[in-house]
Design an enzyme around this catalytic site. Structure first.
Site, mmCIF file in Angstrom:
data_model
loop_
_atom_site.group_PDB
_atom_site.id
_atom_site.type_symbol
_atom_site.label_atom_id
_atom_site.label_comp_id
_atom_site.label_asym_id
_atom_site.label_seq_id
_atom_site.Cartn_x
_atom_site.Cartn_y
_atom_site.Cartn_z
ATOM 1 N N CYS A 2 133.172 -22.008 -43.463
ATOM 2 C CA CYS A 2 133.960 -21.602 -42.305
ATOM 3 C C CYS A 2 133.780 -22.625 -41.180
ATOM 4 C CB CYS A 2 133.614 -20.229 -41.761
ATOM 5 S SG CYS A 2 133.846 -18.907 -42.933
ATOM 6 N N ARG A 28 135.344 -27.324 -44.393
ATOM 7 C CA ARG A 28 134.348 -26.249 -44.364
ATOM 8 C C ARG A 28 134.841 -24.968 -45.043
ATOM 9 N NH1 ARG A 28 130.162 -27.321 -40.896
ATOM 10 N NH2 ARG A 28 129.630 -25.125 -40.835
ATOM 11 N N TRP A 75 136.084 -19.735 -45.398
ATOM 12 C CA TRP A 75 135.629 -19.731 -46.793
ATOM 13 C C TRP A 75 135.134 -18.319 -47.032
ATOM 14 C CZ3 TRP A 75 131.060 -19.001 -49.613
ATOM 15 C CH2 TRP A 75 131.089 -19.450 -50.936
ATOM 16 N N ASN A 101 131.260 -17.790 -38.113
ATOM 17 C CA ASN A 101 130.817 -18.477 -39.322
ATOM 18 C C ASN A 101 129.449 -17.925 -39.652
ATOM 19 O OD1 ASN A 101 130.178 -20.341 -41.337
ATOM 20 N ND2 ASN A 101 129.406 -21.830 -39.851
ATOM 21 N N GLY A 102 129.247 -17.475 -40.887
ATOM 22 C CA GLY A 102 127.939 -16.929 -41.268
ATOM 23 C C GLY A 102 128.120 -15.599 -41.954
ATOM 24 N N GLU A 481 125.077 -35.645 -62.449
ATOM 25 C CA GLU A 481 125.948 -35.814 -61.288
ATOM 26 C C GLU A 481 127.390 -36.120 -61.729
ATOM 27 O OE1 GLU A 481 126.014 -35.000 -58.446
ATOM 28 O OE2 GLU A 481 127.466 -36.256 -57.430
ATOM 29 N N LYS A 485 130.698 -33.882 -60.782
ATOM 30 C CA LYS A 485 131.887 -34.428 -60.109
ATOM 31 C C LYS A 485 133.140 -34.050 -60.892
ATOM 32 C CE LYS A 485 130.745 -35.096 -56.989
ATOM 33 N NZ LYS A 485 129.460 -35.064 -56.391
ATOM 34 N N GLU A 488 133.914 -30.174 -60.702
ATOM 35 C CA GLU A 488 134.292 -29.595 -59.410
ATOM 36 C C GLU A 488 135.661 -30.050 -58.912
ATOM 37 O OE1 GLU A 488 131.762 -30.435 -56.001
ATOM 38 O OE2 GLU A 488 131.275 -32.394 -56.811
ATOM 39 N N HIS A 504 120.362 -30.705 -81.036
ATOM 40 C CA HIS A 504 119.675 -29.406 -81.039
ATOM 41 C C HIS A 504 120.630 -28.270 -80.664
ATOM 42 C CE1 HIS A 504 115.877 -31.327 -81.791
ATOM 43 N NE2 HIS A 504 116.153 -32.208 -80.837
ATOM 44 N N LYS A 603 132.383 -27.444 -47.964
ATOM 45 C CA LYS A 603 131.488 -28.594 -47.838
ATOM 46 C C LYS A 603 130.058 -28.203 -47.523
ATOM 47 C CE LYS A 603 130.787 -33.040 -47.624
ATOM 48 N NZ LYS A 603 130.733 -33.690 -48.935
HETATM 49 C C1 F6R Z 1 128.988 -31.478 -54.880
HETATM 50 C C2 F6R Z 1 128.426 -31.119 -53.606
HETATM 51 C C3 F6R Z 1 127.498 -29.958 -53.554
HETATM 52 C C4 F6R Z 1 126.411 -30.197 -52.500
HETATM 53 C C5 F6R Z 1 125.544 -28.947 -52.348
HETATM 54 C C6 F6R Z 1 124.399 -29.169 -51.380
HETATM 55 O O1 F6R Z 1 129.808 -32.602 -54.766
HETATM 56 O O2 F6R Z 1 128.724 -31.708 -52.608
HETATM 57 O O3 F6R Z 1 126.945 -29.686 -54.793
HETATM 58 O O4 F6R Z 1 125.640 -31.286 -52.900
HETATM 59 O O5 F6R Z 1 126.321 -27.882 -51.892
HETATM 60 O O6 F6R Z 1 124.878 -29.503 -50.112
HETATM 61 P P1 F6R Z 1 123.974 -30.262 -49.059
HETATM 62 O O7 F6R Z 1 123.645 -31.595 -49.615
HETATM 63 O O8 F6R Z 1 124.811 -30.332 -47.823
HETATM 64 O O9 F6R Z 1 122.743 -29.436 -48.876
#
Ligand code: F6R
Length: 608
Positions: A2, A28, A75, A101-102, A481, A485, A488, A504, A603
């Site tokens: 949010c 956000r 969100w 937000n929260g 990673e 990517k 997501e 396995h 984010k």
């Molecule tokens: C994936 C991504 C998320 C963040 C995770 C932690 O691309 O961005 O998996 O890495 O939500 O967020 P931070 O680093 O802000 O604590």
């Protein structure tokens, strides 16, 4: 998670500022958006399901006129994404407007109590109780009423409140949720993030928990939890708005991927004295450093993957046992922490609720906590004993790319420092390693110049809904990673495995054309990776290998090869992650996905 914005000015229309701010904060959350603007007589509200663009399109020239307003991009947590659950929320008499937000954890009890007193709710959200609590307490002073409301609320909140009776005033407060305020030439501004106000001012106040701000067109007054006036600390922001613009790229993700050579250089700037790695922010003496007998790296998502890469470096170089833990598990697991444990909390946003809770837990247990974050003044920065900033600058795309690289480089520096402090490297070895680490910037640049091989590799995913990413050692961590990517942003299901694990169980899924992406760069275990690849190839997999330039034999097993320049094995993830980011983006674009704002994500994750 949010985004909230607010503006009070003398002549500028609030809606213009709010819509611009919401557009910048959309990373956000993008389930719904809305604004509330006071015209002096009443508060007019417009809310729309979906992205901010839909809200912008539905507000005409003559709608929502007024110079004081608040806005929100959501969100969803409590209450499905819908117009009825979109913020701002209003009190019964439409006199109080709230954006939040929260999460208000005790909202159910509060709602029951308020309904008992005759309040009628019109949404399923936790936020709406805040509007009714303020309405219940309002007796001519909005600040007092908001202080009452927050004294009843348990949970996290960044809150901005307007009242019909006090046009030209916004009361703001926070707890465990970011709020930034500033005064510009046209009025007073508020945002969940600096990007919402950076156009107007570079001097901002990062509100502290349980502080209150009262915004008017003439400025902002600050108060503590008892309502006594306080003098805020001003933070000067030195980055520019370019970070919030695409700069000619089709999306933020591609722009941010291309910034990675700069991130490597900036993160390393000033970190080598000529003889030593310098991380003064760690604020540990050499003796204290030498007493560290265990390292815990705590993080979530991509930041967790950066930690997995660092484990190999810290254990390999400094010989300190290192655990990497998902923050949401760490805090409920009673891990072994002593005063000689170093806890490293990694978070791009510096706001992630689980990581923050883990930091607090670790500190209570006596550990020193070192934060690695990208956001100046964030909670991770404030609550850690020391902090290193990753110098990625603002990252807008929801999928992390450049901040990951900043994290891996920062953690690599930390591993070098720990190793050096224990005498595992001499000065010359440190100098050589640092110089090779710096060379990764050039290696990434080279990867970015030749994207044809990545486009070609993406064709393997045509019509496929599932993929494996495999590698060994640091290659496996890099694959975790890469797989994240891909899933997501393209919604292709992807799993990463240590390549030796395939036989396995997972190999049962391989059939003709099943995509397998492998990190198969030159390393002491290269041959093992290749033999694992052969196991998949012989079952019909379509293999995309990220390999070291000059390696022609990889073509015997791989259908597509993405070459990267040769770098030291320890630094390979910094370079090899880049083609995996580009590959994920390529697949997502081909599938028509919105790469910057993937579904269901936001984010920064400020809820547990
Ligand atoms: C994936 C991504 C998320 C963040 C995770 C932690 O691309 O961005 O998996 O890495 O939500 O967020 P931070 O680093 O802000 O604590």
């Amino acid at each position: 998670m949010c985004g909230i914005v607010g503006f009070v000015g003398k002549s500028k229309q609030a809606k213009d500022v709010l819509l611009e701010g919401l557009t910048r904060l959309e990373y956000r959350g993008y389930d719904s958006a809305g604004i509330a603007v006071s015209d002096g007589d009443r508060i007019n509200v417009v809310r729309r399901l979906g992205k901010v663009r839909r809200l912008v399109e539905s507000i005409g020239e003559t709608d929502c006129l007024g110079t004081c307003g608040i806005g929100h991009t959501r969100w969803a947590t409590h209450g499905a994404p819908s117009e009825r659950n979109a913020h701002p929320h209003m009190s019964c008499a439409d006199e109080i407007a709230v954006v939040h937000n929260g999460i208000i954890e005790n909202f159910a009890e509060l709602r029951e109590e308020l309904e008992g007193k005759g309040h009628v709710f019109s949404s399923d959200t936790d936020t709406e109780v805040a509007a009714h609590l303020v309405e219940e307490a309002y007796d001519g002073d909005l600040l007092t009423a908001v202080r009452y409301a927050t004294s009843r609320m348990i949970g996290a909140y960044g809150l901005a409140v307007m009242c019909k009776e006090e046009p030209g005033r916004i009361v703001v407060t926070r707890k465990d949720s970011p709020i930034v305020l500033g005064v510009g030439e046209e009025g007073s501004y508020l945002g969940s993030d600096i990007v919402a106000l950076i156009d107007a001012t570079r001097d901002v106040v990062i509100l502290e928990d349980e502080q209150y701000a009262v915004m008017t067109a003439d400025g902002i007054d600050y108060f503590d939890r008892e309502g006594a006036p306080i003098e805020p600390e001003i933070t000067h922001i030195d980055w520019t708005l370019d970070a919030a613009e695409k700069g000619g790229y089709p999306d933020f993700m591609l722009k941010e991927i291309h910034e990675q050579p700069r991130v490597v250089r900036d993160t390393l700037a000033g970190r080598f004295s000529g003889t030593e790695i310098t991380i003064d922010e760690l604020s540990l003496t050499r003796t204290e450093l030498n007493f560290i007998d265990r390292v815990y790296i705590i993080a979530c998502g991509t930041s967790y993957h950066a930690g997995l890469i660092a484990k190999d470096l810290i254990e390999g170089w400094a010989r300190i046992p290192t655990e990497v833990e998902v923050a949401s598990e760490f805090r409920y697991r009673n891990p072994i922490i002593t005063p000689t444990t170093l806890v490293v909390a990694v978070s791009q946003s510096g706001e992630t609720a689980d990581t923050l809770a883990a930091i607090r837990d670790a500190r209570i247990k006596g550990a020193k906590v070192f934060g690695i974050t990208n956001v100046i003044g964030s909670r991770v920065a404030r609550e850690s004993d020391g902090v290193i900033y990753t110098k990625a600058n603002k990252e807008i795309s929801v999928a992390s790319t450049k901040s990951f690289t900043g994290q891996v480089v920062s953690l690599t520096l930390l591993a070098m420092l720990l190793a050096r402090s224990r005498g595992k490297f001499n000065q010359n070895q440190t100098r050589i390693l640092f110089s090779e680490l710096a060379d990764c910037a050039d290696a990434i640049e080279q990867v970015l110049q030749d994207t044809e091989q990545i486009k070609d590799a993406a064709s393997v995913f045509e019509g496929r809904e599932s993929a494996f990413f495999i590698g060994r050692g640091m290659g496996a961590a890099t694959c975790y990673e890469g797989a994240l990517k891909l899933k997501e942003i393209s919604y292709v299901h992807a799993e990463a495995y240590a390549a030796g694990e395939m036989k396995h169980g997972p190999i049962a899924l391989i059939d003709e054309g099943f995509p397998v992406v492998a990190v198969a760069t030159q390393s002491p275990i290269y041959d093992k990776v290749v033999s694992n690849l052969k196991e998949s190839e012989s079952r019909g997999a379509s293999i995309v290998a990220v390999a070291t330039e000059g390696d022609t034999s990889i073509c015997d097993v791989a259908d597509k090869v993405i070459y990267i320049p040769k770098v030291r094995d320890a630094f390979m993830p910094i370079v090899a992650s880049v083609p995996l980011q580009l590959l994920a983006r390529e697949v997502a674009v081909a599938r028509g996905c919105d790469v910057d704002q993937p579904r269901n994500l936001a984010k920064s994750v400020t809820v547990e």
